[in-house]
Scaffold this motif. Structure first.
Motif, mmCIF file in Angstrom:
data_model
loop_
_atom_site.group_PDB
_atom_site.id
_atom_site.type_symbol
_atom_site.label_atom_id
_atom_site.label_comp_id
_atom_site.label_asym_id
_atom_site.label_seq_id
_atom_site.Cartn_x
_atom_site.Cartn_y
_atom_site.Cartn_z
ATOM 1 N N UNK A 197 0.719 -1.112 -0.079
ATOM 2 C CA UNK A 197 -0.397 -0.081 -0.009
ATOM 3 C C UNK A 197 1.170 0.789 -0.304
ATOM 4 N N UNK A 198 2.444 0.951 1.342
ATOM 5 C CA UNK A 198 2.658 1.919 0.713
ATOM 6 C C UNK A 198 3.456 2.927 -0.023
ATOM 7 N N UNK A 199 4.222 1.418 -1.513
ATOM 8 C CA UNK A 199 4.530 1.682 -2.144
ATOM 9 C C UNK A 199 3.835 2.469 -3.133
ATOM 10 N N UNK A 200 2.655 1.952 -3.430
ATOM 11 C CA UNK A 200 1.436 2.570 -4.348
ATOM 12 C C UNK A 200 1.143 3.761 -4.414
ATOM 13 N N UNK A 201 1.051 4.319 -3.031
ATOM 14 C CA UNK A 201 0.623 5.897 -2.574
ATOM 15 C C UNK A 201 2.731 6.969 -2.961
ATOM 16 N N UNK A 202 3.378 6.247 -2.315
ATOM 17 C CA UNK A 202 4.692 7.052 -2.793
ATOM 18 C C UNK A 202 4.771 6.469 -4.795
ATOM 19 N N UNK A 203 4.167 6.329 -5.710
ATOM 20 C CA UNK A 203 4.427 6.623 -6.085
ATOM 21 C C UNK A 203 3.250 7.352 -7.190
#
Length: 526
Positions: A197-203
């Motif tokens: 979830x965090x990876x998607x948010x950052x991207x």
């Protein structure tokens, strides 16, 4: 009067500073637990500096101080395994004899917030939070104080559900917080990038990030790059990050990868980042990475991941700078062309190598065994590439080597694709000779062998391509075969396809006298 007032203010500032430092250094019988926790605590650290709360801050100088010096960054030891990182406060307390109090952040957050607002990469956000309420500004910068106390350790990815990191993930999931930006998760970038979830948010937020936020992300990701690059979700963040940011920052990040290019190229996730590095890096870094691949080139070519890196290297680096790689491949053309991954590397070499001496030597190796490569499951793609993109001299040599074997090769699964490609790109004279060989394969007595080719699962593709390029006399032979064997051919799917193709061709031709009887050839087959 002005001089006296200035002297008075300076005296008061010095007095407050002395009282504050004296309060921190007091050791005689603290009156409460809170006083005890403040004992011997350092001033909060910002970047690589310690900030004195009572020292006047120059806004210009402080703004420059946030740009951290990364000249020696590649010598830092990366985290070995983020999954086993202990809790933030546990690491801080175990790494020093001093005990960092749990409420230290709450005590210092307001003072820290005012100082950080002066040097925050996003001044607009700081001003908006200050106008909203001092409490909102304090809460925004409380995490920075916590990180300063923990000496910059990364929070645990597998933190308990009541941890700050878990709370941050819950805020990201909440649709109400869609306005969150990268600055709001400052200090948690490495841990967030390892979470799906965090990876998607950052991207997602990178596309609308300010320059300050991008620099902040580089500063947090770069020290841990060798750990993050071997995990699935951080690799997507790193690839996206390399598309943004000032030149100096992604050069620093790539500099941390150099020295590990070979190992990362062989890694399940790391090879994608190395590919991206080849795309965006400068020529000096590209050459350094290419030299690391050269140290074990054939292992990389034959690896399911690293072969993509070798191909990307050939695409992105100019030919004159990696001739040492192309020379290394000479003498191995047959071996590489028959390898499931090597055949793709060979095609890239044929496309991007510009040295005529290297290319002549390499193509000669392929032409010497062209018939053997044509029947190979992987080598046939190399021969097809030469037929399509090579010179007319190369195509002529290939057709001469195929002479007398075209019908036989047309019945084979892989070589039939090569024959079809030859009928498309060979010269008119070479095509005419090849078609005549197919039509006269029965020794000139009969053409019934064409029926077998038409219904064959591989040879029918050669026949259909042959129909598109043959002359009128050759077409007459095909029409005659279809007329006499129509009842047999219509029972096969490939036969019906060839009949339909000939009918479309005859319909498109100009009207001519009927040479087959009272009805035209086209109506005969309908």
């Amino acid at each position: 009067m002005g001089r006296r007032c200035c002297h008075h203010c300076s005296w008061r500032r010095q007095r407050d500073r002395s009282l504050f430092l004296g309060f921190l250094d007091e050791e005689d019988d603290p009156k409460s637990e809170e006083d005890l926790t403040l004992h011997n605590q350092k001033l909060p650290q910002i970047g690589n500096r310690y900030i004195d709360p009572f020292h006047p801050v120059n806004s210009c100088a402080s703004t420059k101080s946030v740009v951290k010096d990364y000249t020696g960054l590649h010598t830092q030891n990366p985290l070995q395994n983020m999954d086993v990182i202990e809790d933030l406060r546990a690491q801080s307390s175990s790494s020093s004899s001093r005990i960092v109090p749990s409420n230290f952040a709450n005590i210092m957050a307001m003072q820290e917030a005012c100082l950080r607002a002066l040097i925050d990469p996003d001044q607009e956000l700081s001003c908006r939070l200050w106008r909203q309420s001092p409490e909102a500004l304090k809460n925004h910068y409380a995490l920075d104080v916590e990180m300063a106390c923990s000496r910059g350790h990364v929070p645990n990815i597998n933190a308990p559900r009541d941890s700050e990191f878990y709370s941050l993930l819950q805020r990201i999931k909440n649709p109400i917080n869609q306005s969150m930006r990268l600055i709001n998760v400052k200090g948690h970038m490495p841990a967030l990038s390892a979470d799906p979830i965090g990876s998607c948010f950052i991207r997602q937020k990178l596309d609308e990030a300010t320059t300050g936020e991008i620099v902040m992300l580089y500063n947090e990701i770069t020290p841990h790059i060798l750990t993050l690059v071997t995990d699935a979700f951080p690799t997507y963040v790193i690839q996206k990050l390399l598309e943004h940011g000032p030149l100096v920052y992604f050069r620093i990040l790539i500099a941390n990868l150099i020295g590990h290019v070979l190992d990362l190229s062989l890694h399940l996730y790391g090879f994608r980042v190395i590919q991206k590095a080849f795309e965006i890096s400068d020529i000096d870094q590209q050459i350094e990475m290419a030299k690391e691949l050269y140290s074990n080139l054939f292992k990389c070519i034959c690896d399911q991941h690293a072969n993509h890196v070798v191909r990307k290297c050939m695409e992105c680096v100019q030919s004159q700078y990696i001739q040492f790689i192309y020379r290394r491949l000479c003498g191995k053309a047959k071996m590489l062309s028959t390898h499931p991954y090597g055949c793709h590397v060979v095609q890239k070499m044929l496309e991007f190598c510009k040295d005529p001496q290297i290319m002549d030597k390499f193509i000669t190796e392929i032409l010497d065994c062209v018939k053997e490569l044509s029947v190979d499951p992987y080598g046939n793609y190399v021969v097809q590439y030469i037929v399509e993109h090579g010179g007319s001299r190369h195509r002529q040599i290939i057709m001469l080597k195929f002479a007398g074997s075209i019908v036989q090769m047309s019945h084979q699964k892989h070589s039939s694709k090569v024959i079809k490609k030859c009928l498309i790109y060979a010269s008119y004279h070479d095509c005419k000779l090849a078609i005549n060989e197919i039509l006269s394969a029965g020794g000139g007595q009969t053409t019934d062998h064409l029926v077998g080719m038409i219904i064959h699962q591989s040879a029918n593709y050669v026949v259909r391509q042959m129909i598109d390029v043959m002359n009128d006399w050759q077409l007459y032979v095909i029409v005659d075969v279809l007329r006499r064997n129509r009842d047999t051919l219509v029972r096969y799917a490939h036969g019906r396809q060839v009949i339909a193709q000939v009918e479309r061709l005859l319909h498109g031709m100009a009207p001519s006298p009927d040479s087959f009887g009272q009805t035209s050839p086209s109506s005969r087959f309908l």
